[in-house]
Design an enzyme around this catalytic site. Sequence first.
Site, short mmCIF file in Angstrom:
data_model
loop_
_atom_site.label_atom_id
_atom_site.label_comp_id
_atom_site.label_asym_id
_atom_site.label_seq_id
_atom_site.Cartn_x
_atom_site.Cartn_y
_atom_site.Cartn_z
N TYR A 93 1.89 -0.34 6.29
CA TYR A 93 1.43 -0.31 7.69
C TYR A 93 2.06 0.89 8.42
O TYR A 93 1.37 1.66 9.10
CB TYR A 93 1.83 -1.62 8.38
CG TYR A 93 1.55 -1.66 9.87
CD1 TYR A 93 0.27 -1.93 10.34
CD2 TYR A 93 2.57 -1.44 10.81
CE1 TYR A 93 0.01 -1.98 11.71
CE2 TYR A 93 2.31 -1.48 12.16
CZ TYR A 93 1.03 -1.76 12.62
OH TYR A 93 0.78 -1.80 13.98
N LYS A 133 0.20 4.15 10.18
CA LYS A 133 0.35 4.48 11.60
C LYS A 133 0.96 5.87 11.78
O LYS A 133 0.66 6.58 12.75
CB LYS A 133 1.20 3.41 12.31
CG LYS A 133 0.47 2.08 12.46
CD LYS A 133 -0.71 2.22 13.41
CE LYS A 133 -1.45 0.93 13.64
NZ LYS A 133 -2.60 1.08 14.54
#
Length: 327
Positions: free
Chosen positions: A214, A218
């Site tokens: 994740y 990002k």
Amino acid sequence: MRSIDALVGLLIRPNAVLLLIVVVFLLIRSLKLASGCGAVYAMLRVLYRADFQYRCGGSSKWRSLHDYKVCKVVITGGSSGLGRSLVEEILRGFPDVVVFNIDIKASPQPNDRLIDFRCDLRSSEMLEQTLKLIKQSGGNDIRLIVNNAGIRSRYEGLKDVRGQDLEDVFAVNSRAPLRVIQELTPEEGSEEQCFIVNVSSSLGILSAAKVGAYAASKAALIAFHKSYAFELESKRVSNIRTLLVVPGQLDTDMFSGFDPPRQFFAPVLSKERLAAKILQHVDKGIRGDLTSPLYAKFAYLLMAMPYSVQSIARRLSRIDECLPDDN
Ligand SMILES: NC(=O)c1ccc[n+]([C@@H]2O[C@H](COP(=O)([O-])OP(=O)(O)OC[C@H]3O[C@@H](n4cnc5c(N)ncnc54)[C@H](OP(=O)(O)O)[C@@H]3O)[C@@H](O)[C@H]2O)c1
């Protein structure tokens, strides 16, 4: 005091600042340092104002969404969480705006000015098809694009990350925003204005243990965003403006299910309040970064510190120990 953000928020109110200056002035008058403090404060104010003016400025006046008779907004992930708060705020505050919502599920409440485009952003075929459909239904009037949809990877060690999960998280969090921008923004330097918001995460800077996939997706979005923002700056393009949103933890479902540590320093953000702040930036055409809460503003600084300092700070913050296991 609930958090350090609330404390700083209180302190930087004009009256509190004035009071603080007076107290400091009285305290150190004998040392003849008061005028120095005042000068530093005045200089910081001037720098802040200059930065604000720069962020709002451009070769043409920025038009609010209120200034358009016909106007469309495209948002991804607008059916729940932060995206839903943004949709509700837009429908409430801008009566002439039509919202195109790209989401895997339908909006919870129908509205004449809200059009759902059901699409699984993990699939590039579905995304391409959806972008084509949006262009056919009036791609010229899109004045705001919010790349908000995101998925988190499982909480797991790096060695356990599966190939398919990695592809999915990058497809939704990094590739989809890029494709939406590539297909839906107006011609650079044209009369048509468009504001682009990319929602990243403080984890994209301070990548915590167990959320490597994740955090990496990002971080990729931050890199895409910065590259594009400064490409536009270098070409003096002012009809397209960009805002990078870097939030800490939000009060949504995505990271629920565990107790966030050190909430005084890292308070959980209200999605409604963040949505309102984002729309203030959109309305005034304020480009740049919107980072909240306060600790997230210092994330780059921490990452530039010596390894030992980073290690101590991370241990104190418990950032690498707070997440449960999804396995
Ligand atoms: N939550 C946090 O603490 C936090 C912190 C920093 C940054 N962010 C970022 O802020 C943004 C909004 O987060 P949030 O907490 O509001 O998330 P959320 O509550 O999970 O909402 C995300 C929305 O995107 C939809 N979505 C998920 N997978 C999708 C897919 N494959 N295709 C299309 N739509 C999909 C979700 O649908 P379903 O509900 O059906 O999955 C949901 O409607 C995200 O980019 C997130 O990474 C969140």
